[in-house]
Design a protein around this motif. Structure first.
Motif, PDB file in Angstrom:
ATOM      1  N   GLU A 232     -24.211  12.624 -44.228  1.00  0.00           N
ATOM      2  CA  GLU A 232     -23.807  11.695 -45.278  1.00  0.00           C
ATOM      3  C   GLU A 232     -23.516  10.312 -44.703  1.00  0.00           C
ATOM      4  OE1 GLU A 232     -20.526  11.067 -48.868  1.00  0.00           O
ATOM      5  OE2 GLU A 232     -20.266  12.720 -47.445  1.00  0.00           O
TER       6      GLU A 232
ATOM      7  N   SER B  69     -26.722   8.577 -43.617  1.00  0.00           N
ATOM      8  CA  SER B  69     -27.500   8.081 -44.748  1.00  0.00           C
ATOM      9  C   SER B  69     -26.896   6.800 -45.308  1.00  0.00           C
ATOM     10  CB  SER B  69     -27.563   9.147 -45.839  1.00  0.00           C
ATOM     11  OG  SER B  69     -28.213   8.665 -46.995  1.00  0.00           O
ATOM     12  N   LEU B  70     -25.575   6.781 -45.454  1.00  0.00           N
ATOM     13  CA  LEU B  70     -24.894   5.573 -45.929  1.00  0.00           C
ATOM     14  C   LEU B  70     -25.147   4.408 -44.993  1.00  0.00           C
ATOM     15  CD1 LEU B  70     -21.386   6.887 -47.069  1.00  0.00           C
ATOM     16  CD2 LEU B  70     -23.150   5.898 -48.536  1.00  0.00           C
TER      17      LEU B  70
ATOM     18  N   GLU C 286     -29.890  -0.853 -55.525  1.00  0.00           N
ATOM     19  CA  GLU C 286     -30.436  -0.339 -56.783  1.00  0.00           C
ATOM     20  C   GLU C 286     -31.758   0.391 -56.552  1.00  0.00           C
ATOM     21  OE1 GLU C 286     -30.613  -3.614 -59.466  1.00  0.00           O
ATOM     22  OE2 GLU C 286     -28.420  -3.865 -59.523  1.00  0.00           O
TER      23      GLU C 286
ATOM     24  N   SER D  72     -32.530   2.096 -54.089  1.00  0.00           N
ATOM     25  CA  SER D  72     -32.240   3.396 -53.477  1.00  0.00           C
ATOM     26  C   SER D  72     -31.830   4.442 -54.510  1.00  0.00           C
ATOM     27  CB  SER D  72     -31.120   3.247 -52.447  1.00  0.00           C
ATOM     28  OG  SER D  72     -29.853   3.093 -53.092  1.00  0.00           O
TER      29      SER D  72
ATOM     30  N   ARG E  80     -28.844   4.583 -55.734  1.00  0.00           N
ATOM     31  CA  ARG E  80     -27.427   4.912 -55.504  1.00  0.00           C
ATOM     32  C   ARG E  80     -26.552   3.687 -55.792  1.00  0.00           C
ATOM     33  NH1 ARG E  80     -27.257   7.467 -49.593  1.00  0.00           N
ATOM     34  NH2 ARG E  80     -28.932   5.968 -49.177  1.00  0.00           N
ATOM     35  N   ARG E  81     -26.675   3.160 -56.988  1.00  0.00           N
ATOM     36  CA  ARG E  81     -25.999   1.913 -57.343  1.00  0.00           C
ATOM     37  C   ARG E  81     -24.491   1.958 -57.103  1.00  0.00           C
ATOM     38  NH1 ARG E  81     -26.952  -0.763 -63.179  1.00  0.00           N
ATOM     39  NH2 ARG E  81     -29.039  -0.962 -62.268  1.00  0.00           N
ATOM     40  N   ARG E  82     -23.857   3.082 -57.360  1.00  0.00           N
ATOM     41  CA  ARG E  82     -22.397   3.172 -57.274  1.00  0.00           C
ATOM     42  C   ARG E  82     -21.872   3.163 -55.841  1.00  0.00           C
ATOM     43  NH1 ARG E  82     -18.882   1.446 -59.742  1.00  0.00           N
ATOM     44  NH2 ARG E  82     -17.392   3.112 -59.281  1.00  0.00           N
ATOM     45  N   VAL E  83     -22.748   3.183 -54.843  1.00  0.00           N
ATOM     46  CA  VAL E  83     -22.241   3.180 -53.466  1.00  0.00           C
ATOM     47  C   VAL E  83     -21.730   1.799 -53.064  1.00  0.00           C
ATOM     48  CG1 VAL E  83     -23.765   5.053 -52.759  1.00  0.00           C
ATOM     49  CG2 VAL E  83     -24.490   2.681 -52.370  1.00  0.00           C
TER      50      VAL E  83
ATOM     51  N   GLY F  38     -19.631   6.899 -50.164  1.00  0.00           N
ATOM     52  CA  GLY F  38     -20.419   8.112 -50.291  1.00  0.00           C
ATOM     53  C   GLY F  38     -19.954   8.981 -51.442  1.00  0.00           C
ATOM     54  N   GLU F  39     -20.719  10.040 -51.726  1.00  0.00           N
ATOM     55  CA  GLU F  39     -20.372  10.947 -52.822  1.00  0.00           C
ATOM     56  C   GLU F  39     -19.050  11.658 -52.566  1.00  0.00           C
ATOM     57  OE1 GLU F  39     -23.532  13.631 -53.640  1.00  0.00           O
ATOM     58  OE2 GLU F  39     -24.981  12.061 -54.159  1.00  0.00           O
TER      59      GLU F  39
END
Length: 405
Positions: free
Chosen positions: A286, A289-290, A323, A325, A327-330, A373-374
């Protein structure tokens, strides 16, 4: 390159020589880090901005702006505002607490200091100075959206000068300070040299069982050994503590297959050169990836930076990568901000969606691309740059790629 190196050594020698000079204080040592001509230049630039804003005078109260314009560090300013009054055609006047007056005189470059004794006296003394110069009913700028000025201060000043016309000048000094002189850039480079020493110490020490406090102690020791200092705010987090924004070092130890992140800055004469660097001990999918996404976004921002570009354009370059990617909320904050003296000053240039500031050559910016991250990990990297006519000059000599320990 040799000529550039010799010029920079010359600048550094000018600065160090001035450190042992006096400014008419009668005290054989001052902490004014630049020649008086540099402060005169800055004050003149501010006065030109005052005229453009159609103001008759400005009361500067933010600590960072006071240090930028006078050299005085402002350590006594916790007591109440120490207003610096600047007006075209008038010599600068520093209104300061009587207890601190000699420090202001010895460690600054303003000759006229008007003292007050108690906190409730500051508005009266300021009012007296404004009336003496005929500004009691003129248009005067106050730093309404900066630290160190409260609504009570503004109300008290209005009580002293009921006819004064107050205008918000929060961004006026910041806009001048955003563009650095060669003397300032030399200091920023010296500060970054200490940051790089700190980063290398961090990377060398990330191993099983070492604690955040142990790593910080070693970092501070290496920087001190090199004759430098660190900015007072340090983020240093291992493992699950990478979920804590701005986490200060603790006795928490890192284990195998955990992430580590540091955000710190070397400092010189109040100028800080911040940097974010990250590492993984073993593997952590994780965090890795971030970090890969943060590198891509950061490099897109760097490619967008040059003189004449809007701050919002640089911010948009980062958001476009995020955007794309999916994963906008990261990404939950701004892309970066103006640096120099007191990099946390309110009113400074900010790289964000609504910013309409235009970048100029000589500006210094920090771009910390830290992603969420999530599982709430915060991870990423940054660069500290000087804006040039053709792009961004990186101040750091350490790679922003993920460090694997």
């Amino acid at each position: 390159m040799r000529a550039t190196g010799e010029r920079r050594r010359g600048i550094a020698e000018q600065v160090e020589m001035f450190m042992v000079a006096t400014i008419g204080s009668g005290i054989p040592w001052t902490a004014v880090p630049f020649p008086k001509s540099e402060y005169d230049r800055r004050q003149q630039k501010v006065l030109e901005a005052v005229a453009r804003a159609e103001l008759d005078a400005i009361l500067v109260t933010a600590h960072g702006h006071l240090r930028y314009l006078t050299g005085y560090h402002g350590f006594g300013g916790y007591f109440a505002p120490f207003p610096l009054i600047l007006a075209p055609g008038h010599a600068p006047i520093f209104v300061a607490r009587e207890y601190d007056a000699e420090a202001v005189r010895a460690e600054g470059c303003v000759e006229e200091i008007v003292p007050y004794t108690h906190q409730h006296d500051v508005a009266k003394v300021c009012g007296d100075v404004l009336r003496r110069h005929g500004f009691q009913n003129r248009r005067v700028g106050l730093e309404l959206d900066c630290w160190n000025l409260t609504p009570a201060d503004v109300s008290a000043l209005r009580g002293q000068c009921p006819d004064i016309r107050i205008a918000d000048a929060s961004r006026l000094v910041a806009s001048v300070a955003a563009v650095k002189s060669e003397l300032e850039l030399d200091v920023m480079r010296q500060a970054m040299a200490m940051t790089d020493i700190a980063v290398r110490a961090f990377q060398n020490l990330v191993r099983e069982g070492v604690t955040e406090m142990e790593v910080y102690a070693s970092i501070a020791g290496e920087v001190s050994k090199a004759g430098g200092e660190l900015w007072r705010s340090v983020t240093l987090v291992f493992g699950d503590r990478a979920k804590v924004p701005h986490g200060a070092p603790t006795p928490h130890a890192i284990r195998s297959n955990e992430p580590a992140m540091v955000e710190l800055g070397g400092a010189k004469h109040g100028y800080a050169a911040g940097l974010v660097r990250s590492a993984v001990l073993g593997r952590h999918p994780e965090a890795e990836s971030l970090h890969a996404l943060s590198v891509e976004a950061l490099e897109s921002a760097l490619a967008a930076i040059k003189s004449g570009v809007s701050a919002s354009v640089v911010d948009a370059a980062v958001r476009k990568v995020v955007e794309r990617s999916g994963r906008r909320r990261v990404f939950r904050h701004r892309t970066g901000y103006q640096t120099g003296i007191h990099w946390t000053e309110r009113g400074n240039l900010s790289l964000e969606p609504t910013a309409d500031d235009i970048l100029e050559a000589g500006m210094t910016l920090h771009l910390p691309i830290i992603l969420f991250g999530e599982t709430k990990y915060l991870f990423g990297c940054s660069e500290h740059v000087v804006v040039t006519g053709s792009g961004a000059e990186l101040l750091s000599r350490t790679d922003h790629k993920l460090f694997h320990a």
